[in-house]
Scaffold this motif. Sequence first.
Motif, PDB file in Angstrom:
ATOM      1  N   LYS A   1      35.130  79.218  25.871  1.00 18.45           N
ATOM      2  CA  LYS A   1      34.091  79.998  25.200  1.00 18.45           C
ATOM      3  C   LYS A   1      32.891  79.083  24.926  1.00 18.45           C
ATOM      4  CE  LYS A   1      33.227  82.073  20.673  1.00 18.45           C
ATOM      5  NZ  LYS A   1      33.839  82.464  19.399  1.00 18.45           N
ATOM      6  N   ILE A   2      31.715  79.522  25.397  1.00 24.28           N
ATOM      7  CA  ILE A   2      30.522  78.687  25.216  1.00 24.28           C
ATOM      8  C   ILE A   2      30.150  78.685  23.735  1.00 24.28           C
ATOM      9  CG2 ILE A   2      28.085  78.382  25.837  1.00 24.28           C
ATOM     10  CD1 ILE A   2      29.496  78.244  28.382  1.00 24.28           C
TER      11      ILE A   2
ATOM     12  N   GLU B   1      24.433  82.532  31.378  1.00 24.26           N
ATOM     13  CA  GLU B   1      25.837  82.453  30.945  1.00 24.26           C
ATOM     14  C   GLU B   1      26.099  81.098  30.286  1.00 24.26           C
ATOM     15  OE1 GLU B   1      28.607  84.431  31.481  1.00 24.26           O
ATOM     16  OE2 GLU B   1      27.885  85.993  32.845  1.00 24.26           O
TER      17      GLU B   1
ATOM     18  N   PRO C   1      25.091  76.524  24.528  1.00 28.26           N
ATOM     19  CA  PRO C   1      24.682  76.455  25.931  1.00 28.26           C
ATOM     20  C   PRO C   1      23.953  75.143  26.234  1.00 28.26           C
ATOM     21  CG  PRO C   1      23.220  77.901  24.697  1.00 28.26           C
ATOM     22  CD  PRO C   1      24.292  77.472  23.742  1.00 28.26           C
TER      23      PRO C   1
END
Lengths: 152, 632
Positions: A141-142, A111, A145
């Motif tokens: 909101k990524i 995630e 990452p």
Amino acid sequence: MTEETMEEKVSRLEKEKEEYLEGWKRAKADFLNMKKEEEERVREFIKFGNEAIIRSMVSVLESFYLGLMAWKEETPEKKGMMLVRAQLEETLKKYGVEIIQAKIGEEFNPEKHECLLLEASESPTGTITEEVEKGYALYGKIIRPVRVKVSK
Amino acid sequence: MSKILGIDLGTTNSAMAVMEGGEPRIIENHEGNRTTPSIVAVSKGNERLVGLLAKRQAVVNQKNTVFSVKRLIGRKFDDENVKKDKAWLPYELRKAKNGGVEVKMGDAWNSPETISAMILQKLKADAEAKLGEKIEEAVITVPAYFDDSERQATIQAGEIAGLKIRRIINEPTAAALAYGLNKEKNEKIVVYDFGGGTFDISVLEVGDDTVEVKATGGDTHLGGDDFDQRILKYLVEEYKKQEGIDISKDPLAVQRLKEAAEKAKLELSTAMQTEINIPYITSDASGPKHFALTMTRAKLEELVKDFIDKSIALIKETVTASAPKGAGLKLSEINEIILVGGQTRMPAIQKAVKDLFGKEPHKNINPDEVVALGAAIQAGILQGDVKDILLLDVTPLTLSIETMGGVATAMISKNTTVPTSKSQVFSTAADNQPSVEIHILQGERPMASDNKTLARFILDGIPPSPRGIPQIEVTFDIDANSILNVKAKDKATGKEQSVRIEAVTSLNKEEVERLKKEAAEFAAEDERKKELIEIRNRAETAIYTAEKTLKDHGEKISAEAKTIIEEKTKKTQEAKDGDDKEATEKATQELMEELQKVGSSMYNKETPETPETPETPEAPAEGENASSESNQ
């Protein structure tokens, strides 16, 4: 005879009226819904409208980290550059950017983490052994990452 | 009835779209992206991951991360292509009982259909979350060369995902639908689809609402990813030359280079050169090392030239070779070319295709989304959306009325969706004007006389009153049948007059174009004319005010001021009748100033008992001269 047809006519017209009224209500509802969706879209647009710029800025910030890490002596010049970095971080924060960091030993979670490399280590399999690059989220909101190394 | 989802189930990426208000719209996935990687994985914790999340963990979990499953769906394990793919795919494959392929993911062996179903399931769930309604049916696209078994397997994948597959359509057909080319008669279309991992060519023939695939070709192992790899390899080599360091072993450096390579590729689609700067890419005993390189479009084109040449040779073969290898057509017989797939954004590809056919390819719809959009259009046709949609007309040209000085004042501007209604209040231009003429016009020019007259009528019986006082409300109403009703109503008396004009939106196309072109041609001149009229109108108002002031309040104005006003009025009148814009403007300005002086001096005279007016300091200051003189 005529009354029969009259009744038929009335019932047909009534049905038609219902249909039209229904269509009208639907059209009006569609319009109101579209207006609401449009407002939502504009809000989203304002929030994420500068996502592209922020994505590019984040790369600059990453280069900053690397640069400061490579700067071994603690000079006033380095301190100054650290402050410039903090300034950039603050600015991005104002626009909804959150920096995500990975803890060593934390379990790998796609995630928010991206694995660049698997390495042999004493830590349990599937846990993070090193944070290679920080991650970034824009209003949750990524957008990038955290890049990590994971124990195999 | 719930919406039918249009799905482009791609080899590397998938996309989805629905019809909304008669137009197809891409739906973003849960992560907020318009495309979803076609990747599925099962994590160590036995959790299923699809799309971007599966991609992020691919390195950790190579054996259990399945991508490119579209290459396997509906195929036999002994198929030559499967054998080739097996050699490079990192996950395990085996022969299923029915002779098909099975893929190992986690502890289980799955059919490619089940894997594809997982992608479809995510798309379905994300679409439901975005649209707030259940999705039960879908249209899925497949390559034109898919055989019956591959199509059946795709339908099964949909069913496993809980979707009723209303139709499977060919990807090139979907692209043609998105461009609206299905309506053409006897057209021959080439679809050039350069995706991430595959390159497909299709030759279609359209006629009587049917689309027939005449030939397919391409290379299932050539795509945009190969371009990225080439650039990456070049960057690594350049760095070795510059610094003597091989960075291909450093995963972080490679990751940063990969991003830079992709970015450079995108930028070189619009720019002629780009800077690749990666500070602190690595370090050695001597300290940090940086990467800096200017890459030109020419260099990029040189790097991938063989890929482009190959794709062009493949088109030639697919179009010209006789059946079954090709369509047996001449290149000049092709009417339309459609570009699909992100890689077709590259100018060198667009140029190569254009040069081959000698005509401009269609490329204005986002090439990553065009297939999904076409699938949504097909879904719309099945749903009845496209046929039964309530088509609302728009006004092709502006509707206006003539106002003072021959100006066309817009009531309903062009491109307004009908039915609609607009009203505005107007007044009279002269004292005791008994009637007004409503002159209805159509066209884009600012002056009434340059536009087309639709109708005229007169509203009379306006009670005598000074100009500007009567309130005439003019209403333009166009109903759904394009009938324009214009009504003028005197608000004081309630008296009204109206006219009905048929079919104002049904101008023929050429006429609309001609009128629009004219408007553009004359724009500058018209603007000058309109400006002059406005200045004249202001001059007229000033003259009117001056005459009225002298008539109504003549006894309160000093003889001297009266002479000045009369003089200035005369000057303004003369200027107004001429063509000199500046002179008219100046004369009007001077006359207005004079009138203001008189006005404020009159105000001072009328209120002599309150000499101290501290709350209005600007009044005495402004009228100082006039008041001290006229107070004598």
